[in-house]
Structure formats: C-alpha cells, structure tokens
Design an enzyme around this catalytic site. Structure first.
Site, PDB file in Angstrom:
ATOM      1  N   PHE B 124       0.856  -1.193   0.000  1.00 12.58           N
ATOM      2  CA  PHE B 124       0.000   0.000   0.000  1.00 12.58           C
ATOM      3  C   PHE B 124       0.894   1.246   0.000  1.00 12.58           C
ATOM      4  O   PHE B 124       1.933   1.261   0.656  1.00 12.58           O
ATOM      5  CB  PHE B 124      -0.899  -0.030   1.240  1.00 12.58           C
ATOM      6  N   ASP B 196       2.146  -5.446   8.047  1.00 15.30           N
ATOM      7  CA  ASP B 196       0.968  -4.575   7.964  1.00 15.30           C
ATOM      8  C   ASP B 196      -0.249  -5.484   7.797  1.00 15.30           C
ATOM      9  O   ASP B 196      -0.430  -6.114   6.751  1.00 15.30           O
ATOM     10  CB  ASP B 196       1.104  -3.621   6.773  1.00 15.30           C
ATOM     11  N   TYR B 221     -10.637  -0.076  10.858  1.00 16.00           N
ATOM     12  CA  TYR B 221     -11.882   0.253  10.143  1.00 16.00           C
ATOM     13  C   TYR B 221     -12.216  -0.665   8.975  1.00 16.00           C
ATOM     14  O   TYR B 221     -13.228  -0.465   8.328  1.00 16.00           O
ATOM     15  CB  TYR B 221     -11.874   1.708   9.677  1.00 16.00           C
ATOM     16  N   LYS B 222     -11.383  -1.665   8.712  1.00 20.57           N
ATOM     17  CA  LYS B 222     -11.704  -2.567   7.607  1.00 20.57           C
ATOM     18  C   LYS B 222     -12.482  -3.768   8.170  1.00 20.57           C
ATOM     19  O   LYS B 222     -13.627  -3.614   8.575  1.00 20.57           O
ATOM     20  CB  LYS B 222     -10.422  -2.964   6.882  1.00 20.57           C
ATOM     21  N   ARG B 370     -12.778  -4.374  -7.183  1.00 23.08           N
ATOM     22  CA  ARG B 370     -12.312  -5.015  -5.964  1.00 23.08           C
ATOM     23  C   ARG B 370     -13.495  -5.302  -5.041  1.00 23.08           C
ATOM     24  O   ARG B 370     -14.300  -4.409  -4.759  1.00 23.08           O
ATOM     25  CB  ARG B 370     -11.315  -4.061  -5.279  1.00 23.08           C
TER      26      ARG B 370
END
Lengths: 411, 411
Positions: B124, B196, B221-222, B370
C-alpha cells in the site's frame, strides 16, 4: 458583596447566551475545561448522524457524499478562525503528540546547519520529549531555556538556533507569554517559531498570521470542547507550505492519493500536512463543537475570561486569606491565560473534596490546584461558589476524610 | 443451480447468526468491508454512552471511572485475540500511518549497522512512503522486492537487511503470502519482520506469536468494522518491548506520566507504545465493534471467507464468461485473502453502476474491480446477487450511461 458583584458581572455578560450551547450537569461547576471541555449541545446529533446515517447507511460512499474527505481541512479552517489563521493553513487530525513531532521535525529541516533546538523546561512533558526525539533524529542539541529568557538567548546565539518551540500559556501556572515578541526574536535570529496552542486555542485571541508565526499545533479537547481525545490540529504558515518536508508521509497528504503511486509526492498547500485517515466520529464531534463559537468574537471571550479569572483571584484574596494558599498565577491581566492556579501543600485532597461537592478542577503535583475558565459556559456565580466551597473545605478540614486521601490513577 | 448452491451453503453456515450483530442497509450487498466495515449493532449505544454519560456527565472523571485511561491497552488485547497475540502486546490508537512510522523506525533501530530496509513495490502506498521516510531519517537504503522474492533476497544478502516490511495480503489483488515463511527467512538472516495487517486482521487467522513476528500494525476500520478512521493498532512482540525505542514519545507512554517529568522514561511493557491521547469516541466505537467477534472462532471465519470468495469466483466463471473480465485473485485457497479482484478495462463505470444498484464494491486504478468479503455479515446469496448484477450491467451496457462516467474525488 461578592454575591452582588457576581450577579452584576453575569447580568452584563455579552456571552451569557452562549452557555446554552453546552450541556452541563446540574449542580456542577466545571473548572476543568482546560483539560477536557464540556459537551457542546450540537455534538450528540452530529455524532449520531455520523454513526447511523453516514457510516451505517451511506457506508463507504460517505467519503464523497458526506464530506469525509474534506473534513480535516474544513475543520482546520474552522479552528483557524479562532487562532488568527486565514483559510488553508490549518489541518485537523491525529494527536497533539503526533502533530508536534511531525511539524517540529519539518521545522528543523527548514534550518539546516543550525545545531540547536530551543524549548521550555516548563513546557508540557510531551513537548519536551518530542523535542528530544527530534533532536536525536536530526543530530541537534535540545536546550531548555525558560520562555522569559528565550529572547535573550536568541539575541546572543540565535544564528545557531534552528527552532524555538514554546507555548503561550504555562500549563501549570497559567502564565501568559508574549507570542509576538518571541516570534520576532526568533525571526531576527533567522530561526523559526513553533507554538503549542493547547492552552490558548479558543481561550484567548491568537494571531498567528499577524505575528508571523511559522508553525503551531494544538489539541481539540480543551477549550475547543471537541470531546475526549478529539483530533489535534497543525498550522503551517502559507510561506512554508511548499517546503514543508515532514516525516509522517501518509497517503492522504499525497498530491494524487488515488493514483496509488509508490513514490511520495506531497500535495500543494495545507493538504500535504494531512497524515493518515482521521478518526471521523471524533472529528465529527470536534467539527460540531466548534459551532459553539459561531458569532462569538474572541475579544469578548478574552474580556470575559479575564473577568472570570480576575474575579476568582479577588474571591481567593478575600475568602482564602490565612488558609495556607498562595496564588501561582500572575495578577497582571497581560500575563494571565485563562486559568488560575493556587499552591497549597494539601492540593490533592483539597481538589478531591471539591470534586466530591461538584466543583471540578484538577491538580498538578506536587502542590498546585488548577482551575480552568471557559468563558463560553462559566459564570461569575460559578466562580464564587467554587471559592466558597474551597474555603468551607479548608476551614472544616473536610478534605482530611480518609476516602479523599486515596489517589486514583489519573488526576 | 447457483441459487440452490448459495441456499445450501448459507443454511449450513455456522456463522449465520453473527449477521444479526450488524446493522446493514436494506437491499444493499456490501462488498467494501475491506475499506470500511459495516456498522456493528453494539456501536450506537456505546458511542451514545461515551458522548452523553461519560463525556457530558462524568466529564474529566471518566479517565478513572469509565476506563478511558486503560482503553488503548484493553482494546489492543481484544484485537490481539484475533491476530494470535497473547495479552499485553497490542495497543490501539492513532492512525495506521503513524503506527507504521513509529514501529518501523523503532524496528530499524534494533538492527544498527544494517543498511537496508526491504519492502514490497506492491505494498500500500503509505507503507512505501513511510519506509522511504524512515530510510531517510536513519540513513538506510529502501529496496523494493516483491513479497514472493523476499525470502531469496533475505537468503542472499540478509546480513545487510535491518527490517523486512510486508503485508500478508496484497491490497489490490487479494493474493495471500506466507507470513510464517517470510518471518522465518528474516530471522535466519538476523533481520526483523514487520507486518501490515490492514487486510488480514479480523479477516483470517493471523498467528503473530506462533510465527515469531516482531512488529505489526493494522487499521481498525476494515474487517474489524471499528468505524470510519477507527484507531489503528500496533503489535510489539514481548521480547522487543524493553528495547522498543520509538520516535513519537508522547506522555501516555511514560513510566510515570503524572509525575510530569521533563525527561522521557518509557513505561515497561506494551504501555510504552502508547503515543498521544487517543480519540476516545472513535475508540469506544472500535471497542464495541470488536464484540461482534465474541465466541467466533477465526478458523470458522476463514472457512466461510474462503467459501464466499470461492463461490464468487465460481459465479464469475459461469456468469461473466466472455464479458471481458479476468480474474486477478488466485484460485488456490492457500494464496487467497478475503477479497476477489477482477480486471476489466471499464472497471470504474462498472463499479459505479453496481453501486447504483446497491452492490457496493470499489475499484483501484486502472482496471481493478475489488470486492471484499466479511464473513461475519455476508451470505452466499449476497455473492450470487453481486455477480448477477455485474453480468446484467455488462451485458446491457448500463455502465455506459453518462451519469456513471463522472468520477468523484474518492473511489
């Protein structure tokens, strides 16, 4: 007499109507708004909307449709209005510790070849720790010089100083320093001025643009009443924005974040000071909280704050005389922030006894009773009640009850 | 046929009852929980309590009486249960960007004299930017080596590598890498492994302690569904805690924070990884959100996740054949995270058309559609509906409507 004076001052208060913008518990006098501001009435609905409608219903679409993406800069501009910053120079997000680290390191990078960071031995601990951390990373010496001596040191060896990092208000005593003079002294020496506004933002007029400040940070949860752990903010004077070279290079500060490039290209303007994804529920609370300042002139806030703190000092002179207290906060209004601190060897149990009676202040070891005054929601009657309770406790020895001697983790 | 298979799989689903722990909008199929998780039903009451009672009524006293002070470590332990970390090794707070910076720099400091940081060119963006920033601060070269080649590079020149910083799941394609093997390769070389977990925590079993990982970070938050911009977390293996020497030295990580000392003395244990004051409303949401995992076995989550993603791939094979899509995500379950990505030259309008029909996924430039699968609240029927809608759009050309071509700021 003091009763009448309190009533007169309150009835002439041009900010009296603003108290209704806060939800205050009944029978509480809240003198700890310099640690955690009271709940603004606009907040609960804003947070509920953020939870139910924005997150729960609109879900990921809220980044576009509910203004999440722009919230840090939009909220930053709202704070900017209170600290003398024209739009486009303030961003909200992250914690004060992080903003301190990020901006102080970036500031020092703008003055390469200068081996010194100046900071205050009476600065809040985090400010000192972060200065030490930045010094170690960049190979700079951190020298602790009290605020009132900083101008002289800048004059004597300023060409070796990269950044002077200070606060306008001493977090313990409430003493107010001259931001303009220290900023000018830094600039005369070719150094940069970095300000921690935690105890100033929303409490008194700050004129960052007018005095030519370089960088500033502050928290959202004290006078700004943005809620527990509310996002902090950072100010980058426009002239430094193109050269602001910071270490916490999160993707929100990228010039083209959604290009998902593997190389960091900072955004133009204040956007480059965005770090990671902001905590949006807490940010929604802060943004709503700031509406308590709508139509409020910071000069009026300052006038009322000085009236409240001055009245507190007068009440203390009259009611606490001979009870072992000494005044730690300057009586000169020009040298007083928005808090009053008293010294007393039994500071802790005295504050605990006050809290038990609904008068909430705090203490700082070893001997300071600390009272913060938020002019948006306090009255002179509150002030008088606080000092009367303190007198009653000190005279009666109520604070010597065993239950009040046990110290909790956090004070 | 596919309908019957979806119904059979859903009726045999041991996690079916967990869907009721989330508030999902009607008629929405939410396949973007890998970007922002849906709202857990426990959250609204927890946030309301934090706003009204804890902040509004108890005010500053909440630091003691409502557990605010311990919230980062308490919430960290709750996350630890999902990522294979025994208590006392995870702390919640700040953003992923900040946690990345703070832990990666601290990790590199534990391997002085080694001039290389290894990271993934497909990592990322923030991870790459932060690695570059840390490299610049410490004078290290950052070398980008794809995850599948990292073990070979570690074997060949591992004695020059300080830290290998990788993610177990590719955020674009959903490809899953072998954390244990890469961690072992790093250790054989004397390097540290930094992970990560943004696209892994809560989505699949992670065994940080068992594989001997050194440091890890992730967002709240995912898959953890902690809310927009929920606090991130950091994992410090116990063996590194006494030597964890980090740059963002906030006062909450001090051994005696309320002594207000001017010198930083890190707390023992995980507490030293506390940075600044956490955003407590957002943290209250995250803590409540994690109760959605109560009694849920991560092995069951993994089994259902693979069933959902595998079923999506099967549906895509059958229903999207000949419509210009290619599968970007590995079909081998051992190499698949909890998302499926398809490539199509019209990815953006296709996703926009899906969203308009209530099937929410996202896209990543230039050509990836996605879809993320949270096993706690999705059904196989949801999966089938998503692929059927996509088929219908692609066949009908509904995505070529002018309104769907305009691209909003954030996607």
């Amino acid at each position: 007499m003091l009763n009448q004076r309190a009533a007169d001052l309150d009835s002439a208060d041009p900010l009296a109507h603003v108290r209704g913008r806060f939800i205050l518990p009944e029978d509480v006098v809240y003198l700890d708004g310099n640690s955690l501001g009271a709940l603004p009435a606009a907040v609960p609905a804003a947070v509920e909307d953020a939870v139910h409608r924005q997150w729960g219903t609109d879900l990921i679409r809220s980044w576009n449709t509910n203004g999440w993406w722009d919230a840090p800069v939009r909220t930053g501009d709202a704070i900017g209005r209170l600290i003398g910053a024209a739009p486009g120079q303030v961003v909200a997000g992250d914690s004060t510790s992080v903003q301190l680290f990020n901006t102080l390191l970036a500031a020092a990078r703008l003055r390469p070849g200068r081996p010194l960071l100046l900071t205050d031995p009476d600065h809040f601990p985090t400010d000192q720790y972060i200065a030490d951390s930045v010094g170690r990373l960049l190979g700079l010496e951190v020298r602790r010089v009290p605020a009132r001596e900083a101008a002289a040191v800048l004059a004597a060896e300023g060409d070796r100083i990269a950044v002077a990092a200070y606060a306008p208000v001493d977090y313990r005593t409430g003493e107010l320093y001259d931001m303009a003079a220290l900023t000018a002294a830094a600039h005369t020496a070719g150094a940069l001025a970095h300000w921690d506004l935690c105890h100033a933002a929303g409490a008194l007029p700050v004129r960052l643009d007018a005095i030519g400040a370089d960088f500033a940070v502050g928290c959202g949860y004290k006078y700004l009443s943005g809620g527990p752990g509310a996002p902090a903010f950072a100010y980058l004077a426009r002239r430094h924005q193109q050269t602001f070279d910071h270490p916490v290079t999160g993707w929100h500060g990228h010039a083209e974040p959604f290009a998902m490039s593997g190389t960091y290209t900072p955004a133009p303007g204040i956007t480059r000071a965005r770090l990671g994804t902001p905590p949006l529920l807490s940010l929604a609370a802060l943004e709503a909280a700031l509406t308590a300042y709508d139509g409020v002139d910071m000069e009026d806030v300052r006038a009322k704050s000085l009236s409240l703190t001055g009245f507190f000092q007068d009440c203390a002179d009259e009611l606490l005389d001979g009870l072992g207290f000494t005044m730690a906060t300057p009586r000169d209004p020009a040298r007083r922030g928005s808090q009053v601190a008293l010294r007393h060897p039994e500071a802790y149990p005295l504050v605990a006894a006050l809290v038990a009676r609904g008068v909430i202040g705090d203490m700082r070891a070893p001997d300071l009773l600390r009272f913060g005054f938020n002019a948006l929601y306090l009255t002179h009657a509150d002030v008088l009640r606080a000092v009367e309770e303190l007198r009653d406790i000190a005279i009666s020895g109520a604070h010597r009850a065993p239950a009040l001697q046990e110290r909790p983790t956090v004070t």
